[in-house]
Design a protein around this motif. Structure first.
Motif, PDB file in Angstrom:
ATOM      1  N   ILE A   1      -4.693 -10.717  -4.880  1.00 62.38           N
ATOM      2  CA  ILE A   1      -4.886  -9.280  -4.074  1.00 62.38           C
ATOM      3  C   ILE A   1      -3.493  -8.635  -4.074  1.00 62.38           C
ATOM      4  CG2 ILE A   1      -5.165  -8.039  -1.930  1.00 62.38           C
ATOM      5  CD1 ILE A   1      -7.634 -10.130  -1.297  1.00 62.38           C
ATOM      6  N   PHE A   2      -3.639  -7.372  -4.607  1.00 57.55           N
ATOM      7  CA  PHE A   2      -2.326  -6.437  -4.545  1.00 57.55           C
ATOM      8  C   PHE A   2      -3.086  -5.335  -3.994  1.00 57.55           C
ATOM      9  CE2 PHE A   2      -1.321  -9.742  -7.581  1.00 57.55           C
ATOM     10  CZ  PHE A   2      -0.027 -10.073  -7.243  1.00 57.55           C
ATOM     11  N   SER A   3      -2.923  -5.145  -2.666  1.00 61.05           N
ATOM     12  CA  SER A   3      -3.666  -3.822  -1.996  1.00 61.05           C
ATOM     13  C   SER A   3      -2.468  -2.947  -1.575  1.00 61.05           C
ATOM     14  CB  SER A   3      -4.669  -4.412  -1.249  1.00 61.05           C
ATOM     15  OG  SER A   3      -5.486  -3.357  -0.572  1.00 61.05           O
ATOM     16  N   GLU A   4      -2.672  -1.653  -1.689  1.00 64.73           N
ATOM     17  CA  GLU A   4      -1.708  -0.702  -1.073  1.00 64.73           C
ATOM     18  C   GLU A   4      -2.357  -0.170   0.102  1.00 64.73           C
ATOM     19  OE1 GLU A   4      -0.723   1.996  -4.080  1.00 64.73           O
ATOM     20  OE2 GLU A   4       0.460   0.886  -5.426  1.00 64.73           O
ATOM     21  N   PHE A   5      -1.682   0.239   0.907  1.00 62.65           N
ATOM     22  CA  PHE A   5      -2.184   0.895   2.271  1.00 62.65           C
ATOM     23  C   PHE A   5      -0.978   1.977   2.861  1.00 62.65           C
ATOM     24  CE2 PHE A   5       0.347  -2.891   3.535  1.00 62.65           C
ATOM     25  CZ  PHE A   5       1.043  -2.230   4.811  1.00 62.65           C
TER      26      PHE A   5
ATOM     27  N   ARG B   1       5.464   6.915   9.113  1.00 59.88           N
ATOM     28  CA  ARG B   1       4.620   6.492   8.047  1.00 59.88           C
ATOM     29  C   ARG B   1       5.107   5.338   7.457  1.00 59.88           C
ATOM     30  NH1 ARG B   1       1.295  10.056   3.622  1.00 59.88           N
ATOM     31  NH2 ARG B   1       0.884   8.371   2.170  1.00 59.88           N
ATOM     32  N   LEU B   2       4.086   4.286   7.463  1.00 61.22           N
ATOM     33  CA  LEU B   2       4.385   3.143   6.793  1.00 61.22           C
ATOM     34  C   LEU B   2       3.368   2.898   5.464  1.00 61.22           C
ATOM     35  CD1 LEU B   2       4.001   0.820  10.109  1.00 61.22           C
ATOM     36  CD2 LEU B   2       5.957   2.140   9.216  1.00 61.22           C
ATOM     37  N   ASP B   3       4.206   3.037   4.485  1.00 63.16           N
ATOM     38  CA  ASP B   3       3.506   2.668   3.304  1.00 63.16           C
ATOM     39  C   ASP B   3       3.910   1.412   2.706  1.00 63.16           C
ATOM     40  OD1 ASP B   3       2.452   5.349   2.470  1.00 63.16           O
ATOM     41  OD2 ASP B   3       4.543   5.867   2.824  1.00 63.16           O
ATOM     42  N   GLY B   4       2.807   0.563   2.263  1.00 66.43           N
ATOM     43  CA  GLY B   4       3.164  -0.901   2.061  1.00 66.43           C
ATOM     44  C   GLY B   4       1.973  -1.539   0.928  1.00 66.43           C
ATOM     45  N   ILE B   5       2.460  -2.789   0.659  1.00 64.72           N
ATOM     46  CA  ILE B   5       1.404  -3.494  -0.192  1.00 64.72           C
ATOM     47  C   ILE B   5       1.191  -4.783   0.447  1.00 64.72           C
ATOM     48  CG2 ILE B   5       3.409  -4.201  -1.774  1.00 64.72           C
ATOM     49  CD1 ILE B   5       1.336  -4.288  -4.095  1.00 64.72           C
ATOM     50  N   VAL B   6      -0.127  -5.309   0.137  1.00 56.40           N
ATOM     51  CA  VAL B   6      -0.438  -6.658   0.669  1.00 56.40           C
ATOM     52  C   VAL B   6      -0.540  -7.443  -0.458  1.00 56.40           C
ATOM     53  CG1 VAL B   6      -2.192  -7.951   1.994  1.00 56.40           C
ATOM     54  CG2 VAL B   6      -1.507  -5.717   2.775  1.00 56.40           C
ATOM     55  N   LYS B   7      -0.108  -8.687  -0.307  1.00 52.87           N
ATOM     56  CA  LYS B   7      -0.357  -9.684  -1.542  1.00 52.87           C
ATOM     57  C   LYS B   7      -0.575 -11.012  -0.720  1.00 52.87           C
ATOM     58  CE  LYS B   7       4.203  -8.824  -2.555  1.00 52.87           C
ATOM     59  NZ  LYS B   7       5.678  -8.904  -3.319  1.00 52.87           N
TER      60      LYS B   7
ATOM     61  N   ILE C   1      -3.935  -4.700   8.758  1.00 50.09           N
ATOM     62  CA  ILE C   1      -3.711  -5.517   7.702  1.00 50.09           C
ATOM     63  C   ILE C   1      -4.937  -6.539   7.209  1.00 50.09           C
ATOM     64  CG2 ILE C   1      -2.156  -7.414   6.662  1.00 50.09           C
ATOM     65  CD1 ILE C   1      -0.744  -4.564   7.005  1.00 50.09           C
ATOM     66  N   ARG C   2      -5.652  -6.889   8.324  1.00 52.77           N
ATOM     67  CA  ARG C   2      -6.736  -7.754   8.114  1.00 52.77           C
ATOM     68  C   ARG C   2      -8.003  -7.081   7.482  1.00 52.77           C
ATOM     69  NH1 ARG C   2     -11.631  -9.222  10.565  1.00 52.77           N
ATOM     70  NH2 ARG C   2     -11.995 -11.245  10.780  1.00 52.77           N
ATOM     71  N   ASP C   3      -8.046  -5.695   7.714  1.00 56.55           N
ATOM     72  CA  ASP C   3      -9.174  -5.078   7.171  1.00 56.55           C
ATOM     73  C   ASP C   3      -8.842  -4.741   5.786  1.00 56.55           C
ATOM     74  OD1 ASP C   3     -10.418  -4.886   9.761  1.00 56.55           O
ATOM     75  OD2 ASP C   3      -9.671  -2.707  10.069  1.00 56.55           O
ATOM     76  N   ARG C   4      -7.778  -4.655   5.498  1.00 55.44           N
ATOM     77  CA  ARG C   4      -7.246  -4.129   3.971  1.00 55.44           C
ATOM     78  C   ARG C   4      -7.486  -5.482   3.119  1.00 55.44           C
ATOM     79  NH1 ARG C   4      -7.157   0.177   1.465  1.00 55.44           N
ATOM     80  NH2 ARG C   4      -6.268   0.800   3.559  1.00 55.44           N
ATOM     81  N   VAL C   5      -7.401  -6.743   3.581  1.00 61.47           N
ATOM     82  CA  VAL C   5      -7.940  -7.964   3.077  1.00 61.47           C
ATOM     83  C   VAL C   5      -9.019  -7.831   2.861  1.00 61.47           C
ATOM     84  CG1 VAL C   5      -7.635 -10.201   2.779  1.00 61.47           C
ATOM     85  CG2 VAL C   5      -5.605  -8.831   3.364  1.00 61.47           C
ATOM     86  N   HIS C   6      -9.913  -7.741   4.113  1.00 63.12           N
ATOM     87  CA  HIS C   6     -11.453  -7.956   4.142  1.00 63.12           C
ATOM     88  C   HIS C   6     -12.205  -6.976   3.104  1.00 63.12           C
ATOM     89  CE1 HIS C   6     -14.984  -8.678   6.451  1.00 63.12           C
ATOM     90  NE2 HIS C   6     -14.377 -10.093   6.712  1.00 63.12           N
TER      91      HIS C   6
END
Length: 236
Positions: A112-116, A88-94, A179-184
């Protein structure tokens, strides 16, 4: 299908492939990645405005992103949890994306600070025929925190698109699209360049942040639509 940067998808795959690759390593529980909006195929969201805001926030493009050193940085932090036949990969995109201000239509920087969460499993992913709502409704919601299958329930909440088949013989897996979808998903129509933005003149289109126009007062005094004289109508 045209891409954000104006290129075409070729037969070798999508241009964002390889931007973020997870490599299997049992001794590592935390990972840091760096890429750019351009490398993820989101070049239209990258402008001088987003780059400047990212720099102010301390986001930098590392030398590992050789082709896009002048792009808008995207930093990804990931914690890895190992389970039986699963990772399981839990992370955040900045990052910072550039959108159009919905008041003045000028570029606006949106941080953007998006968790995934991603679930990598050694077993092939099978889409269920029915959706089990027991996790939200019914007896399952009353299980105590000590129940052994709580982790499995939490994993089941991860969207199917974020559950990836990762057979044990494979040493790495491309998670660029996730990751791309999370930013989108962070693109919004309500972006504002500044809380004090005055917007555009409703009559001539003049940007009121950069100057006034001759019709400004006329527009203010004008009654707008059938509700323009609502106050007078309510007096009757």
């Amino acid at each position: 299908m045209p891409l954000d940067d104006g290129q075409e998808i070729d037969e070798t795959g999508s241009p964002w492939e390889g931007a973020v690759v997870y490599k299997r390593n049992t001794s590592v529980s935390h990972l840091e990645y760096c890429t750019t909006l351009e490398r993820l195929g989101l070049g239209k969201l990258s402008t001088d405005v987003s780059k400047t805001r990212a720099s102010v926030m301390g986001l930098r493009v590392t030398k590992a992103v050789k082709e896009y050193l002048d792009g808008t940085p995207v930093q990804i932090s990931i914690d890895v949890t190992r389970k039986s036949k699963k990772l399981r990969l839990d992370g955040i995109v900045k990052t910072v994306i550039s959108l159009l201000c919905n008041r003045c239509c000028m570029p606006s920087a949106e941080a953007i600070f998006s968790e995934f969460s991603l679930l990598l499993t050694e077993d092939p992913i099978e889409e269920p025929e029915t959706i089990d709502l027991g996790v939200f409704y019914g007896a399952d919601i009353f299980k105590s925190s000590g129940d052994s299958d709580d982790d499995d329930d939490n994993d089941a909440l991860i969207d199917l698109d974020d559950q990836l088949y990762f057979p044990p013989e494979e040493k790495e897996i491309d998670i660029s699209k996730n990751i791309r979808d999370r930013v989108h998903l962070e693109i919004t129509m309500n972006s504002i360049c500044d809380s004090g933005c005055k917007g555009l003149c409703l009559k001539c289109g003049q940007n009121l942040n950069t100057g006034n126009c001759n019709c400004s007062e006329e527009v203010k005094e004008k009654n707008y639509g059938p509700l323009g004289n609502l106050k007078e109508q309510m007096k009757l």
